[in-house]
Design a protein around this motif. Structure first.
Motif, PDB file in Angstrom:
ATOM      1  N   SER A  66     -17.168 -22.832  78.570  1.00 49.53           N
ATOM      2  CA  SER A  66     -16.621 -22.391  77.275  1.00 49.53           C
ATOM      3  C   SER A  66     -15.196 -22.905  77.150  1.00 49.53           C
ATOM      4  O   SER A  66     -14.213 -22.129  77.153  1.00 49.53           O
ATOM      5  N   LYS A  67     -15.055 -24.203  77.026  1.00 47.29           N
ATOM      6  CA  LYS A  67     -13.726 -24.811  77.079  1.00 47.29           C
ATOM      7  C   LYS A  67     -12.899 -24.488  75.842  1.00 47.29           C
ATOM      8  O   LYS A  67     -11.680 -24.313  75.926  1.00 47.29           O
ATOM      9  N   THR A  68     -13.544 -24.425  74.691  1.00 46.84           N
ATOM     10  CA  THR A  68     -12.802 -24.156  73.456  1.00 46.84           C
ATOM     11  C   THR A  68     -12.169 -22.766  73.514  1.00 46.84           C
ATOM     12  O   THR A  68     -10.977 -22.608  73.225  1.00 46.84           O
ATOM     13  N   GLU A  69     -12.985 -21.772  73.927  1.00 50.04           N
ATOM     14  CA  GLU A  69     -12.462 -20.412  74.029  1.00 50.04           C
ATOM     15  C   GLU A  69     -11.374 -20.330  75.097  1.00 50.04           C
ATOM     16  O   GLU A  69     -10.364 -19.626  74.935  1.00 50.04           O
ATOM     17  N   ALA A  70     -11.570 -21.064  76.201  1.00 55.85           N
ATOM     18  CA  ALA A  70     -10.585 -21.038  77.279  1.00 55.85           C
ATOM     19  C   ALA A  70      -9.254 -21.600  76.809  1.00 55.85           C
ATOM     20  O   ALA A  70      -8.183 -21.029  77.075  1.00 55.85           O
ATOM     21  N   LEU A  71      -9.307 -22.716  76.093  1.00 55.62           N
ATOM     22  CA  LEU A  71      -8.065 -23.329  75.623  1.00 55.62           C
ATOM     23  C   LEU A  71      -7.356 -22.429  74.609  1.00 55.62           C
ATOM     24  O   LEU A  71      -6.122 -22.371  74.568  1.00 55.62           O
ATOM     25  N   ALA A  72      -8.149 -21.749  73.807  1.00 61.09           N
ATOM     26  CA  ALA A  72      -7.549 -20.814  72.842  1.00 61.09           C
ATOM     27  C   ALA A  72      -6.819 -19.694  73.575  1.00 61.09           C
ATOM     28  O   ALA A  72      -5.719 -19.271  73.187  1.00 61.09           O
ATOM     29  N   LEU A  73      -7.443 -19.225  74.655  1.00 60.95           N
ATOM     30  CA  LEU A  73      -6.819 -18.168  75.442  1.00 60.95           C
ATOM     31  C   LEU A  73      -5.573 -18.690  76.155  1.00 60.95           C
ATOM     32  O   LEU A  73      -4.561 -17.966  76.253  1.00 60.95           O
ATOM     33  N   TYR A  74      -5.636 -19.939  76.634  1.00 63.22           N
ATOM     34  CA  TYR A  74      -4.448 -20.527  77.256  1.00 63.22           C
ATOM     35  C   TYR A  74      -3.284 -20.581  76.271  1.00 63.22           C
ATOM     36  O   TYR A  74      -2.119 -20.369  76.629  1.00 63.22           O
ATOM     37  N   GLU A  75      -3.609 -20.887  75.016  1.00 62.61           N
ATOM     38  CA  GLU A  75      -2.555 -20.944  74.005  1.00 62.61           C
ATOM     39  C   GLU A  75      -1.928 -19.561  73.798  1.00 62.61           C
ATOM     40  O   GLU A  75      -0.707 -19.424  73.611  1.00 62.61           O
ATOM     41  N   LYS A  76      -2.773 -18.521  73.830  1.00 62.04           N
ATOM     42  CA  LYS A  76      -2.239 -17.161  73.710  1.00 62.04           C
ATOM     43  C   LYS A  76      -1.345 -16.819  74.889  1.00 62.04           C
ATOM     44  O   LYS A  76      -0.308 -16.162  74.755  1.00 62.04           O
ATOM     45  N   ILE A  77      -1.793 -17.281  76.092  1.00 58.25           N
ATOM     46  CA  ILE A  77      -0.979 -17.058  77.283  1.00 58.25           C
ATOM     47  C   ILE A  77       0.372 -17.742  77.113  1.00 58.25           C
ATOM     48  O   ILE A  77       1.433 -17.207  77.470  1.00 58.25           O
TER      49      ILE A  77
END
Length: 777
Positions: free
Chosen positions: A108-119
């Motif tokens: 789930s790379k898209t969701e992961a990258l979105a979460l990284y952006e939140k981080i």
């Protein structure tokens, strides 16, 4: 999280993310210690090492050939890891990272990258670098470049962030940006002096800056043993670049299990260990590593190792599978072997061949072999039968017998004249006269024998074999013709097992005599039965040139220098003006000396001789070959060439052999264009077109880099003698060079001999062409 605790968040490696999250465990690493009282919380993952190896990997795909490296290195699996006894409770940001890593690892790379952006928004200063790592791994190079720029602005891991920004620039094919960031990394490098990874950063930056020796020095003196696999791989590549092949192999093989079979295969091929090269390349093919290059490399290694048919099959299969793609990885460059021209290597090769070369032994035997005269009794018998038939009024029969008698007398007289010419070194004139006589009397065994012997002495073994065989078929008691047919069949790579069996059987039924002993000895030489040959040396026969030549050849094979020297003294005393006896004298006396002493003794010996030189100017090929080789070894080819040029300009005799001598001397002396021109004159104008001359013309054409002309001459040589393996091998290599793999396979697949080793031709990979093509890209 305790107040004052400095966080450094590193993305967890894909393969471990789910496990780490589910187990709620974390690892702690002291990457750079601050204070004894402070702790650094780290979730271990790809981190610095992963991005650095991505840098190296991509660099190998995009930089020019000087920076080339295998993209199969992959991402770093190692992690900086020093566990402590007390686990640290995960904070909110850690839980977010763990969740993001889990999403990334499960696809789930898209969701992961979105979460990284939140981080990143939650703790921008801490996580910009890690976000860049994830984006770089996901091939989002433009976004990753901006993220690393932000990390640099935030003073976060500036050196390694700059290296990764340079990598992104490489992917984006932006040379100016690449240069900026790699220079920036170099500027920030002093701030990493206290880091255990300082030498690692140093080696990477210098590698990217083409300072390969500096990079290698850092790899040899590391400040940390972390990422040893990557450092070994980088060291092996730099060593390979400088042809430190054994060091490159050692670095690569220090990693267990071995994964880079393809690169190891190429390195072992470089150092000439073709067995190990084949093993590693076969492993690479099984693993699917570089399928085109691996299979193509295996084909070339098989060619190098003498397994020509196997190599041809490899090349055929890969060409059928990949078409034009096979011409890109390894452009072939055809060249001649250094041992032909380097005096020291030529001396080693020549002195070896004196003992072991079948071709040289046979040509010496042909040189001293006797010509045969006609059968006078048979001629008288024809005339008597003619007269008898006249007496009984059978006019037609009488005319036939008398015509045979007259024809036979004419042929026999011609044979005598031809022998006179041959013995006075007018070998080509003798050959042409005998050819005309064969047309008159095509079933004359002695005539065919003499014609075959002239061909053999001229170096034309294909025609020699044809006429020796014809002579034996016409007279089964002409054993010398049969034995020489066996020998010449070997020289043209067309051994006749049936004829050999017939000869052995026939001689076994003959009563012992000096003549039969000679035949059996010659047959033993043809079979390499060196143990049996010692019996010949015990015989006390009348001294004849052929017998003495055999004494020298056999004694040298038996390592009996004293016997060889005694025979050589007798031979040179018997034929003091001729070159070949003196060449054999040199073999007998000086073959055990070291290289410098050998060259010195040979030069002094030849200076002391008063040679006739007609045998060099107009006589047998073996004379030219041996004398030119000795002048190459002693460094006197220039003077020999000047001598030949002077005679060529002033002689009123035929010039075919003179031109051939000068062409051969110019070839070995490195005057390739001159040799090429002389051979073309010999072939086109003087009409000397036997397979050996055509082949040597192709050798000279290759040396002079007229490869198209070489192909044409080799095609003609192949037509004259289809079984001559040297011509087929050279033609196959030249077709590989011009990207005609199908034509090459046709030629190479017909070389049935295992462990075939060309005396003349070699090939290599044209690295200059590869570099030019990569520079153009």
């Amino acid at each position: 999280m305790a107040d004052g605790l400095e966080e450094e968040i590193i993305i967890i490696e894909d393969s471990d993310a789910a496990y780490e999250s589910a187990a709620s465990k974390s690892s702690i690493i002291d990457e750079e210690s601050s204070s004894v009282t402070k702790k650094k919380l780290i979730l271990v993952g790809m981190g610095v090492g992963l991005v650095l190896i991505i840098s190296l990997l991509f660099f190998t795909m995009q930089k020019d050939s000087k920076r080339a490296a295998d993209s199969s290195m992959g991402y770093i699996d190692e992690r900086l890891e020093k566990p402590t006894s007390k686990p640290v409770e995960p904070t909110k940001i850690e839980s977010m990272i763990a969740k993001a890593d889990y999403l990334y690892s499960t696809g789930s790379k898209t969701e992961a990258l979105a979460l990284y952006e939140k981080i990143a928004q939650y703790s921008e200063a801490v996580s910009a670098y890690n976000l860049g790592v994830a984006q770089l791994k996901d091939a989002q190079y433009e976004i990753a470049l901006k993220t690393f720029q932000k990390a640099i602005q935030n003073n976060e891991k500036r050196c390694v962030s700059a290296i990764n920004a340079a990598v992104c620039s490489l992917h984006l094919q932006n040379e100016e940006s690449f240069r900026y960031y790699i220079d920036l990394a170099y500027a920030y490098l002093p701030h990493e002096r206290q880091s255990p990874l300082y030498s690692y950063y140093y080696s990477l930056i210098n590698y990217y800056n083409d300072n390969y020796l500096e990079a290698l020095s850092a790899l040899k003196n590391p400040t940390s043993q972390e990422y040893q696999k990557v450092q070994n791989s980088l060291a092996s590549r730099i060593n390979a670049l400088f042809n430190n092949n054994y060091s490159a192999i050692e670095s690569m093989e220090s990693d267990k299990p071995i994964t880079n079979d393809f690169s190891l295969g190429l390195l072992y091929a470089r150092v000439g260990d073709l067995t190990l090269a084949k093993n590693y390349l076969q492993n690479a093919i099984k693993k699917g590593i570089e399928p085109v290059r691996s299979q193509l490399a295996l084909g070339y290694v098989n060619l190098k190792s003498g397994q020509i048919q196997e190599g041809a099959k490899n090349i055929e299969n890969i060409t059928d599978m990949f078409g034009e793609e096979v011409y890109k990885p390894y452009p072939i460059k055809v060249e001649l072997k250094e041992s032909l021209f380097d005096p020291e290597k030529a001396q080693e090769r020549y002195r070896n061949s004196v003992i072991n070369s079948r071709a040289i032994d046979y040509q010496k035997i042909f040189y001293f072999s006797p010509y045969k005269t006609f059968n006078a009794n048979q001629t008288i018998s024809y005339i008597r039968k003619g007269n008898a038939n006249i007496y009984i009024d059978n006019i037609d029969s009488a005319k036939e017998y008398l015509a045979k008698g007259s024809s036979s007398s004419s042929v026999n007289l011609g044979i005598v004249n031809a022998i006179k010419k041959a013995l006075s070194f007018k070998l080509r004139e003798a050959n042409e006269l005998l050819q005309k006589l064969v047309e008159i009397q095509p079933k004359h065994s002695i005539l065919h024998y003499n014609l075959a012997l002239t061909y053999a002495q001229m170096g034309n073994m294909a025609d020699a074999h044809k006429h020796f065989l014809r002579s034996y078929n016409l007279d089964a008691k002409n054993y010398l013709s049969g034995i020489y047919a066996v020998m010449t069949s070997q020289l043209i790579d067309s051994e006749n097992a049936k004829l050999l069996s017939i000869m052995k059987d026939a001689l076994s039924h003959e009563e012992f005599s000096e003549e039969v002993d000679l035949y059996n000895t010659l047959l033993s030489i043809s079979q390499g039965n060196t143990a049996i040959l010692a019996d010949w040396l015990d015989k006390d026969y009348k001294q004849r040139p052929l017998y003495l030549a055999l004494d020298i050849i056999i004694a040298l094979k038996q390592n009996n220098a004293n016997y060889a020297q005694k025979a050589a003294n007798k031979l040179t005393a018997m034929l003091p003006d001729e070159i070949v006896p003196h060449m054999m004298h040199i073999d007998a006396y000086f073959n055990k000396l070291n290289q410098k002493e050998y060259a010195k003794e040979v030069m002094n010996y030849l200076k002391a001789q008063e040679l006739n030189f007609n045998d060099l100017y107009f006589g047998a090929y073996i004379t030219r070959y041996l004398y030119i080789q000795q002048n190459l070894i002693t460094g006197r080819l220039y003077f020999l060439r000047e001598q030949l040029k002077a005679v060529l300009e002033s002689t009123t005799e035929r010039t075919e052999e003179l031109t051939s001598s000068l062409a051969l001397a110019s070839l070995y002396d490195g005057f390739y264009e001159e040799s090429y021109t002389l051979y073309n004159n010999l072939i086109d104008n003087l009409k000397v077109r036997d397979s050996q001359t055509l082949f040597l013309g192709a050798v000279a054409s290759t040396a002079a880099e007229h490869h198209a002309n070489a192909i044409a001459l080799l095609e003609l040589s192949k037509l004259k003698n289809p079984s001559f393996l040297e011509s087929r091998y050279a033609l196959g290599l030249l077709y590989l060079e011009v990207k005609n793999n199908k034509g090459a396979v046709i030629q190479l697949s017909r070389i049935y001999k295992n462990n075939f080793n060309s005396e003349y031709f070699n090939f290599s990979i044209d690295t200059d062409k590869l570099m030019f093509e990569k520079t153009q890209k």
